[in-house]
Design a protein around this motif. Structure first.
Motif, PDB file in Angstrom:
ATOM      1  N   GLN A   1      50.887  36.690  78.893  1.00  0.00           N
ATOM      2  CA  GLN A   1      50.162  37.341  77.805  1.00  0.00           C
ATOM      3  C   GLN A   1      51.050  37.384  76.565  1.00  0.00           C
ATOM      4  O   GLN A   1      52.219  37.753  76.647  1.00  0.00           O
ATOM      5  CB  GLN A   1      49.752  38.761  78.205  1.00  0.00           C
ATOM      6  CG  GLN A   1      48.894  38.823  79.454  1.00  0.00           C
ATOM      7  CD  GLN A   1      47.578  38.107  79.297  1.00  0.00           C
ATOM      8  OE1 GLN A   1      46.942  38.184  78.237  1.00  0.00           O
ATOM      9  NE2 GLN A   1      47.150  37.400  80.337  1.00  0.00           N
ATOM     10  N   ALA A   2      50.481  37.045  75.409  1.00  0.00           N
ATOM     11  CA  ALA A   2      51.267  36.979  74.178  1.00  0.00           C
ATOM     12  C   ALA A   2      51.829  38.332  73.785  1.00  0.00           C
ATOM     13  O   ALA A   2      52.970  38.448  73.341  1.00  0.00           O
ATOM     14  CB  ALA A   2      50.407  36.412  73.044  1.00  0.00           C
ATOM     15  N   ARG A   3      51.042  39.387  73.938  1.00  0.00           N
ATOM     16  CA  ARG A   3      51.473  40.713  73.480  1.00  0.00           C
ATOM     17  C   ARG A   3      52.588  41.295  74.346  1.00  0.00           C
ATOM     18  O   ARG A   3      53.295  42.218  73.929  1.00  0.00           O
ATOM     19  CB  ARG A   3      50.281  41.668  73.462  1.00  0.00           C
ATOM     20  CG  ARG A   3      49.683  41.945  74.828  1.00  0.00           C
ATOM     21  CD  ARG A   3      48.491  42.889  74.746  1.00  0.00           C
ATOM     22  NE  ARG A   3      47.906  43.143  76.043  1.00  0.00           N
ATOM     23  CZ  ARG A   3      46.991  42.383  76.623  1.00  0.00           C
ATOM     24  NH1 ARG A   3      46.582  41.295  76.001  1.00  0.00           N
ATOM     25  NH2 ARG A   3      46.501  42.674  77.819  1.00  0.00           N
ATOM     26  N   ASP A   4      52.722  40.785  75.582  1.00  0.00           N
ATOM     27  CA  ASP A   4      53.755  41.273  76.490  1.00  0.00           C
ATOM     28  C   ASP A   4      54.383  40.062  77.175  1.00  0.00           C
ATOM     29  O   ASP A   4      54.490  39.994  78.394  1.00  0.00           O
ATOM     30  CB  ASP A   4      53.121  42.218  77.523  1.00  0.00           C
ATOM     31  CG  ASP A   4      54.159  42.877  78.422  1.00  0.00           C
ATOM     32  OD1 ASP A   4      55.314  43.027  77.979  1.00  0.00           O
ATOM     33  OD2 ASP A   4      53.819  43.217  79.564  1.00  0.00           O
ATOM     34  N   TRP A   5      54.819  39.101  76.346  1.00  0.00           N
ATOM     35  CA  TRP A   5      55.206  37.796  76.865  1.00  0.00           C
ATOM     36  C   TRP A   5      56.375  37.873  77.838  1.00  0.00           C
ATOM     37  O   TRP A   5      56.395  37.166  78.856  1.00  0.00           O
ATOM     38  CB  TRP A   5      55.543  36.844  75.711  1.00  0.00           C
ATOM     39  CG  TRP A   5      56.828  37.179  75.017  1.00  0.00           C
ATOM     40  CD1 TRP A   5      57.002  37.946  73.917  1.00  0.00           C
ATOM     41  CD2 TRP A   5      58.146  36.773  75.422  1.00  0.00           C
ATOM     42  NE1 TRP A   5      58.322  38.047  73.590  1.00  0.00           N
ATOM     43  CE2 TRP A   5      59.046  37.326  74.501  1.00  0.00           C
ATOM     44  CE3 TRP A   5      58.631  35.982  76.457  1.00  0.00           C
ATOM     45  CZ2 TRP A   5      60.426  37.136  74.601  1.00  0.00           C
ATOM     46  CZ3 TRP A   5      60.004  35.792  76.570  1.00  0.00           C
ATOM     47  CH2 TRP A   5      60.886  36.365  75.642  1.00  0.00           C
TER      48      TRP A   5
ATOM     49  N   ASN B   1      49.793  30.985  74.754  1.00  0.00           N
ATOM     50  CA  ASN B   1      50.212  32.380  74.633  1.00  0.00           C
ATOM     51  C   ASN B   1      51.656  32.508  74.166  1.00  0.00           C
ATOM     52  O   ASN B   1      51.997  33.451  73.445  1.00  0.00           O
ATOM     53  CB  ASN B   1      50.012  33.111  75.962  1.00  0.00           C
ATOM     54  CG  ASN B   1      48.564  33.458  76.223  1.00  0.00           C
ATOM     55  OD1 ASN B   1      47.809  33.764  75.303  1.00  0.00           O
ATOM     56  ND2 ASN B   1      48.155  33.408  77.476  1.00  0.00           N
ATOM     57  N   LEU B   2      52.509  31.579  74.561  1.00  0.00           N
ATOM     58  CA  LEU B   2      53.884  31.613  74.083  1.00  0.00           C
ATOM     59  C   LEU B   2      53.962  31.272  72.600  1.00  0.00           C
ATOM     60  O   LEU B   2      54.781  31.837  71.869  1.00  0.00           O
ATOM     61  CB  LEU B   2      54.748  30.637  74.896  1.00  0.00           C
ATOM     62  CG  LEU B   2      55.042  31.043  76.343  1.00  0.00           C
ATOM     63  CD1 LEU B   2      55.814  29.942  77.069  1.00  0.00           C
ATOM     64  CD2 LEU B   2      55.820  32.353  76.401  1.00  0.00           C
TER      65      LEU B   2
ATOM     66  N   GLU C   1      51.533  31.951  70.489  1.00  0.00           N
ATOM     67  CA  GLU C   1      51.024  33.159  69.845  1.00  0.00           C
ATOM     68  C   GLU C   1      52.086  34.257  69.808  1.00  0.00           C
ATOM     69  O   GLU C   1      52.127  35.072  68.883  1.00  0.00           O
ATOM     70  CB  GLU C   1      49.793  33.662  70.590  1.00  0.00           C
ATOM     71  CG  GLU C   1      49.112  34.857  69.928  1.00  0.00           C
ATOM     72  CD  GLU C   1      47.895  35.340  70.696  1.00  0.00           C
ATOM     73  OE1 GLU C   1      47.434  36.479  70.424  1.00  0.00           O
ATOM     74  OE2 GLU C   1      47.406  34.597  71.567  1.00  0.00           O
ATOM     75  N   ALA C   2      52.973  34.276  70.807  1.00  0.00           N
ATOM     76  CA  ALA C   2      54.033  35.282  70.849  1.00  0.00           C
ATOM     77  C   ALA C   2      55.103  35.043  69.798  1.00  0.00           C
ATOM     78  O   ALA C   2      55.884  35.956  69.497  1.00  0.00           O
ATOM     79  CB  ALA C   2      54.676  35.304  72.235  1.00  0.00           C
TER      80      ALA C   2
ATOM     81  N   GLU D   1      63.812  35.262  73.810  1.00  0.00           N
ATOM     82  CA  GLU D   1      63.673  36.429  72.928  1.00  0.00           C
ATOM     83  C   GLU D   1      64.439  36.216  71.630  1.00  0.00           C
ATOM     84  O   GLU D   1      63.975  36.597  70.544  1.00  0.00           O
ATOM     85  CB  GLU D   1      64.162  37.688  73.644  1.00  0.00           C
ATOM     86  CG  GLU D   1      63.832  38.975  72.919  1.00  0.00           C
ATOM     87  CD  GLU D   1      64.066  40.196  73.788  1.00  0.00           C
ATOM     88  OE1 GLU D   1      63.208  41.104  73.806  1.00  0.00           O
ATOM     89  OE2 GLU D   1      65.119  40.244  74.453  1.00  0.00           O
TER      90      GLU D   1
END
Length: 263
Positions: free
Chosen positions: A86-90, A139-140, A142-143, A228
């Protein structure tokens, strides 16, 4: 000891009731008992209590049956490892995804043998795998990663998981066989006199090159930490919304006076 190529029979089935799904189900049951390598068509016929010609009617050779089993295995695998990153909690979702992939393969050795070691995919299975990977990459991105960074990151995670799983599976298969083969890291000559650092590490439960929990988590943490930093670096250099980058302009020149001089 090697597993014996024997298995309990199912209850006798009615004539004409055999279908491809039953054959695949029986093949998985039998492979769990005798291993994928020892699985044979005659043995499967005995397990299903049917003539082997009934199986050849649907699957002309063992490879055809293994292909069908691989398709089924990928369907199970896709169910086990969802939801994806998930992008928001990658970071945490990618960590859970990697751990789930590893635990799924270790808990279901037949899946590992079919998907990772045999790795013969049908067109449908290959398309399904591509779509699943596409979701992770999207998703990555988007992150906060670039496309190249997203692909590199997920490739690193997949290689880390698959490498650890295959090494462990090969180790387990050697243990089950009568060859007596062991992993190379178990054969290292370590002693306080000749290799004091390795001896101290071994006393603390650390084993270089072993596909154990500690080494898996260490490698996964390093991948996530680097990812990160990539996201943070891109965010730091990204122009803020509503503000355009300033451009350095050349000094403005006054228009040249073309009025004729008075005499």
């Amino acid at each position: 000891m090697a597993k014996r190529a024997t298995a309990e029979k199912r209850p006798r089935r009615e004539r004409g009731s055999l279908n491809p799904e039953d054959i695949i189900d029986g093949a998985f049951e039998l492979a769990e008992q005798v291993s994928l390598d020892n699985l044979s068509m005659p043995m499967l016929g005995k397990h299903l209590d049917v003539g082997v010609t009934s199986i050849y009617w649907y699957f002309r050779k063992k490879d055809d049956l293994l292909n069908a089993m691989t398709d089924r295995a990928l369907e199970r695998y896709a169910t086990f490892v969802s939801p994806f990153v998930q992008a928001r909690d990658w970071r945490e979702s990618l960590r859970r995804h990697a751990r789930t992939m590893r635990s799924t393969f270790l808990t279901h050795p037949i899946l590992c043998d079919l998907i990772l070691i045999r790795s013969a995919l049908s067109p449908r299975a290959a398309q399904m795998g591509a779509k699943q990977t596409e979701k992770v990459i999207a998703n990555l991105v988007e992150a906060g990663l670039t496309l190249e960074q997203a692909v590199d990151t997920y490739s690193a995670v997949q290689l880390h998981v698959h490498g650890a799983v295959v090494l462990q599976r090969l180790y387990d298969k050697n243990k089950e066989s009568e060859s007596g083969a062991t992993a190379y890291y178990e054969n290292l000559t370590i002693s306080p006199e000749t290799t004091p650092l390795l001896a101290e590490a071994g006393a603390k439960g650390l084993h270089s090159g072993a596909p154990d929990d500690h080494n898996f988590e260490y490698g996964l943490d390093r991948i996530l930490e680097y990812t990160e930093r990539l996201i943070a670096d891109r965010a730091a250099h990204k122009p803020r919304a509503g503000k355009s980058a300033t451009k350095t302009s050349a000094p403005r020149r006054e228009p040249k006076d073309t009025t004729p001089a008075r005499r």
